[in-house]
Scaffold this motif. Sequence first.
Motif, mmCIF file in Angstrom:
data_model
loop_
_atom_site.group_PDB
_atom_site.id
_atom_site.type_symbol
_atom_site.label_atom_id
_atom_site.label_comp_id
_atom_site.label_asym_id
_atom_site.label_seq_id
_atom_site.Cartn_x
_atom_site.Cartn_y
_atom_site.Cartn_z
ATOM 1 N N ALA A 286 0.707 -1.265 -0.041
ATOM 2 C CA ALA A 286 0.033 0.000 -0.277
ATOM 3 C C ALA A 286 0.858 1.135 -0.017
ATOM 4 N N ALA A 287 0.311 2.266 -0.509
ATOM 5 C CA ALA A 287 0.995 3.592 -0.749
ATOM 6 C C ALA A 287 1.790 3.962 0.578
ATOM 7 N N TYR A 296 10.063 -3.455 -1.629
ATOM 8 C CA TYR A 296 9.686 -3.819 -2.841
ATOM 9 C C TYR A 296 10.638 -3.310 -4.039
ATOM 10 N N ARG A 297 10.816 -1.884 -3.869
ATOM 11 C CA ARG A 297 11.587 -1.431 -4.880
ATOM 12 C C ARG A 297 12.922 -1.812 -4.857
ATOM 13 N N ASP A 298 13.583 -2.097 -3.660
ATOM 14 C CA ASP A 298 15.083 -2.821 -3.666
ATOM 15 C C ASP A 298 14.876 -4.084 -4.411
ATOM 16 N N GLN A 299 14.040 -5.089 -4.173
ATOM 17 C CA GLN A 299 13.741 -6.259 -4.772
ATOM 18 C C GLN A 299 14.034 -6.033 -6.436
#
Length: 666
Positions: A286-287, A296-299
């Motif tokens: 969720a935002a 999530y972005r790092d993955q």
Amino acid sequence: MRISKARITNYRSVKDSGWFDVEIAKTILVGPNEAGKTALLRALQQINAPADVPKLDPLRDYPRSAYNDITTGKVDPAKTPVAVAQFALDDEDKASIDGEFVTGDYVFQRNLDNGFAHYIVNAKACPKYTDVKKDLVRLAAHVDGRIGTTAGTDSLRAVMEPLSHETFVFGKGAEALRAWLESQLAHIDEANIDEEKRYDALLEAFTFWDRYQAALTSLRSRLPVIVLFSNYFRVRPLIHLDHLASRIEGNLLDDDQYDYGNKCLLNLLGFSARELSNLGKAEQPAATDADGLRGYRDQLDKRSYQLNAASVRLTNEIKRVWNPNPARAEADRLRVTADGQYLKVVVEDDLGVEIELDQRSEGFQWLVSFFIVFFSETNGAHKNAILLLDEPGLSLHALKQRDFRETVSRLAADNQTIYSTHSPFLVGPDELDIVRVVEMTDRKIGTKVHSTVTADDPAALLPLQEALGYDLAQSLFAQQRNLILEGLTDLWYLEATADLLRAAGVVDLNQKIALIPANKASKVVYYATILHAHSLKVAALLDSDAAGDQAAKQDVLVSTLGAKRILRTKDIYTGEVATPEIEDVLRETLIAVAESALGWDVKSKAKSQRSRPIIDIFASEISEFSKYKLSKAYVRWTRDNEASALGADELAMWKKLLEFINSALK
């Protein structure tokens, strides 16, 4: 380190290949189907295969016709060698071991049970008990004489008695002798230089085995990884990650016909199929979940960066050795991308359009798959890897195979390469000295490897004959100046020696002159007539033996070329042979090369029969004599020596010969 020679035994069709030489850069195996080329490569890889390559299996790999020898206990897999390779050491290898072993070669043997044996040859040998016994007795007598007892001699006898049956000084025997020696140190007269030297020499002998084992341990750790690449190892342009991960986890993978390349791609990327699959399934948090969004972005970034790094590496390596179109080679980029559950391998062309790998040529697909397997299997240590290529470039056009031959040569500059082929276009006319002929004329005998251009089966030599025939056909009318030679060995001698004299600045054979071997003196006239008919400049170099005389006297040849363009070895020869052949112009050098490289010693006979052609002497004195073997040995010698290594008379004769050739075809 690189393999200098190898031998395969007790593996499938190979009962005993015999020892065969391996070139420092590139070696070519040729032979018909079912000769055993693939078996040779598979067995050789077992010397030091990548971790995930299947190990030897006596049931599958021992010659099937003799398998009962294993089940009945007649043959012990632990004592049955399969692959033996002798490695020449480079400077880094030598720096890692004790100086007394640096003159040797490292030999590694892989046995049928996957155990191994290894040793060093051509270096200082382990001492035997008989080598040290006298010095021990004398040292004991010296000590006893100083202290007035027989204690030293008595204690030495007690130590030596149980060791009499052993050959070499090692293990517990060496430890016991070392302990005895050190117990005598206090009684040695330090002013007696001879006894001090005797003590030091004995101590060195008793510690030799430890130094030897340390050297073996170091060299084994430096063994090159041996990577075998087959045409079947293809990377698929589109991989469904979840499906592949499920098959891997369920141990449902196909054999190396399909999945091997895909597994190597994943290894290279540093991900498992499940990890990439899970990343494709991950739902965005969720935002309001700042930490979750960051994770999530790092993955996703980690996956993107690793895929991009692998893409750049593969692109750079492929561009280095594959340049099908120099004008646009820089525009093509290989990209490995992940899209949901799919891993894709695409090529971006000069328009920026992404094209799936399977839509590019078969040759390009093969090369991409090769590098992926290569980098994966060597695990970053590819600069010290040895490459085995099984029938490379089968999907390439014939002329593209000729280009790929140069690609392999560039690969071999950093990685010793051995490849098998049926194609005449993958054997250069100047590469016959690096060819090994593989044949199996009788299954009871099994696969044999010849280090010379010879075979009992004519089919084994077909690629070589076709390669020479094609090159000859292409070269016949390609050059304005042409020198016809009697045979192939004449060409090798002339090319190799001309290179020596050119490098030394003595004389430069015109490089625009095409050298054409006619196979025998009697055929020189045919080549001369055809070339002359096309208004080309033609000369012939003939030996001064009976065959050369007969060819030189043919009216057609004389009228075609004229006397000035029929060159004879006797015109420049200054020795005592009345009918000199080209080998006589290198007489002393060939005698030395034959002894050092081939073990053929004819010095005394040649010295006593100076007027006899050297080839006649070799043929009568050496039962296994071959003109091809001798000329190949000379070609190898020229690679490691300069023109100054030739005899003064030889140098003068060759200078005159090359000047004659240049003058005849100016």
